[in-house]
Every structure is written in C-alpha cells, then in structure tokens.
Motif scaffolding. Structure first.
Motif, mmCIF file in Angstrom:
data_model
loop_
_atom_site.group_PDB
_atom_site.id
_atom_site.type_symbol
_atom_site.label_atom_id
_atom_site.label_comp_id
_atom_site.label_asym_id
_atom_site.label_seq_id
_atom_site.Cartn_x
_atom_site.Cartn_y
_atom_site.Cartn_z
ATOM 1 N N HIS A 116 -41.194 24.895 66.750
ATOM 2 C CA HIS A 116 -41.832 26.046 67.392
ATOM 3 C C HIS A 116 -43.356 25.971 67.420
ATOM 4 C CE1 HIS A 116 -37.947 27.660 65.987
ATOM 5 N NE2 HIS A 116 -37.996 28.428 67.047
ATOM 6 N N ALA B 227 -42.558 32.340 71.217
ATOM 7 C CA ALA B 227 -41.415 31.770 70.501
ATOM 8 C C ALA B 227 -40.816 32.829 69.593
ATOM 9 C CB ALA B 227 -41.835 30.560 69.675
ATOM 10 N N CYS C 189 -35.109 24.623 71.088
ATOM 11 C CA CYS C 189 -35.739 23.595 70.268
ATOM 12 C C CYS C 189 -35.067 23.511 68.903
ATOM 13 C CB CYS C 189 -37.233 23.894 70.104
ATOM 14 S SG CYS C 189 -37.579 25.458 69.274
ATOM 15 N N ALA D 196 -39.702 29.686 73.578
ATOM 16 C CA ALA D 196 -39.032 28.722 72.699
ATOM 17 C C ALA D 196 -38.181 29.459 71.679
ATOM 18 C CB ALA D 196 -40.060 27.847 71.987
ATOM 19 N N ALA E 141 -44.946 25.813 75.195
ATOM 20 C CA ALA E 141 -44.319 27.134 75.170
ATOM 21 C C ALA E 141 -45.410 28.190 75.080
ATOM 22 C CB ALA E 141 -43.357 27.264 73.992
#
Length: 279
Positions: free
Chosen positions: A131, A143, A126, A95, A140
C-alpha cells in the motif's frame, strides 16, 4: 542537486558497480563517473569509496541513497498525478488488499458512483506490504489500510471502522468447534505455526510459520493443515467449507482507515474520502 544526478547516484549506490549502473541507465560509464565526481565536488563530501576491486557507500552516501529514494518516488508520483489530472475525465486509483473489506468496498464504490460528478475509480488489488509504496510513487491515490497490521507512516488517514479478530483454522481441528478462543490457544499450536506476513520492506519475520502474501494463499495453506492465522473478522467472512473462523477474545482490535498522501490536492480524492467517512 539535479534529478538526473540523483538518478545516476542511486543507480551506482544500488549496484555498487559503475559498469552495471551505466548499463542499467543506458549510458556510457565515463560520463556516469564524471557526474558522480561532480556531485561529490559540489557537495564537498565523498559519497562513495572506490578501489580497483569494489565500490562502497560512505555514511553520507547511505544517507543520500535513502533520501534519494524518497525524492525520486515523489518526482515519479508528481508526474503520474499531473498527467492523470490533465486528462478529460481524471479517474482515481484505490488500492486494497485482495479479499479484505469486501462489503465496505462495495458500499463505497456504489455510493461514490452515485455522487454528482463522480470520477471513475480503478481498484488496484495488492498484497499486504504494498500500500504505502503504491501511494508514495503515485500508482494509487487512496488506499484502505488495516491498523496495526499496515503502516500509515507519512500518510493522512480517516478512520472508517474498528472490528475484532478471528482465528482461521482447518474445519477438522478441535479448536474449530469452540465459540471463542484466546491468543494463547492459537499461537501455541505445535502443528499449526502462525503464518508470517511480509513487512513494509517486503521481508518476512523469522519463525516456523508459512510465508504468505495474500488471503487466497493463506486459506489454502490453512486448509492443508500447514499454518493458522488471526485476521480481521470481516476478512474471515464467507469462508470455504474446509475452514472455520473462531472469535479471539483478547486479540487487539483492527481499525480500517482510508489513507492518502498528505500532499494530495485532487478534488476527486477529497470527494471519495468524504463518502468513505460518511459510510
């Protein structure tokens, strides 16, 4: 407590209405009421205050609602990660905020892809506040976060690099021609109030500036002369011609980290983090 009971309670606690909660869960109202009563009896406490007109949470119920969100997110994440690990060629989901750390992302994805046994990496673009939730609920695996703007609470992190910040201004603005500015120069512009970003819960702080969720939206509003912002230097690279980026001398540095849930045991996650740290 059973997971089923916890799901039932969270639905009622969020709706504060047994009929709406039952409809949301796809069950009849009587068994839902019985399940909540049995949960309260087993815990030996009241979770809800019920009258003929409304349902409210007790103090204990508010605590269980917060804990329930965490537990149910963890269960959902465990299900997703377990299914992903069981596939013939398990992949990763990374992410990142749209428009940020583009150079790092390119290097990271290309270098990792060249590693022996590298997994497929799906990039999940995103918005600013998403996150942490994406990592917590298993959508996810890793990130890219930018501290102090993003929250890394409850996550493990590896620092990648630190950079300065720039003010993004309309190209026609008098400050756009300067070689550098200070925070006070940017934050006190009467016609260009600072843009407001959502917090971890998705809510915006109070203020006169425009509400923004991503860089595309931000740059459009700045070009129209509605707002301004101070952002990481890398996010202000390759700007459109009607915008200007000016270094801000006294802006706090921004640290980019790669983050992952502390309970993650995927080898592919460890391999990606190792490559990111090396870069």
């Amino acid at each position: 407590m059973e997971i089923r009971e916890l799901r039932y309670f969270v639905a009622v606690a969020e709706e504060l209405h047994f009929g709406k909660a039952a409809q949301r869960l796809g069950i009849a109202q009587p068994p839902l009421s019985r399940a909540i009563t049995q949960l309260e009896r087993r815990l030996g406490i009241a979770l809800l205050e019920r009258t003929s007109r409304k349902v409210t949470l007790t103090e204990a119920g508010a605590v269980l609602l917060a804990e329930g969100h965490t537990i149910l997110s963890a269960v959902t994440a465990a299900e997703r990660r377990t299914r992903r690990a069981a596939t013939a060629h398990p992949g990763l989901v990374l992410a990142a905020k749209s428009g940020t750390a583009d150079e790092l992302l390119t290097k990271l994805l290309d270098t990792y892809a060249a590693e022996p046994g590298a997994a497929t990496v799906d990039l999940l673009l995103c918005e600013a506040h998403q996150h942490q939730q994406l990592l917590q609920d298993g959508q996810a695996d890793v990130a890219l976060l930018h501290l102090p703007f993003d929250s890394a609470a409850g996550l493990d992190t590896e620092t990648l690099y630190t950079e300065g910040q720039v003010a993004i201004l309309p190209a026609s603005h008098p400050l756009a021609g300067r070689s550098k500015v200070r925070m006070a120069d940017v934050t006190t512009l009467p016609t260009l109030p600072m843009a407001r970003w959502p917090g971890p819960g998705g809510n915006y702080p109070e203020g006169p500036g425009a509400e923004v969720r991503n860089l595309t939206q931000l740059f459009q509003l700045i070009a129209l002369g509605r707002t301004t912002a101070v952002i990481p230097e890398s996010a202000g690279a390759d700007l459109r011609q009607d915008l200007a980026a000016v270094p801000v001398l006294d802006a706090p540095p921004v640290t980019t980290v790669i983050a992952w849930p502390p309970h993650s045991h995927l080898r592919t996650v460890a391999d990606l983090i190792r490559v990111a740290a090396r870069l």
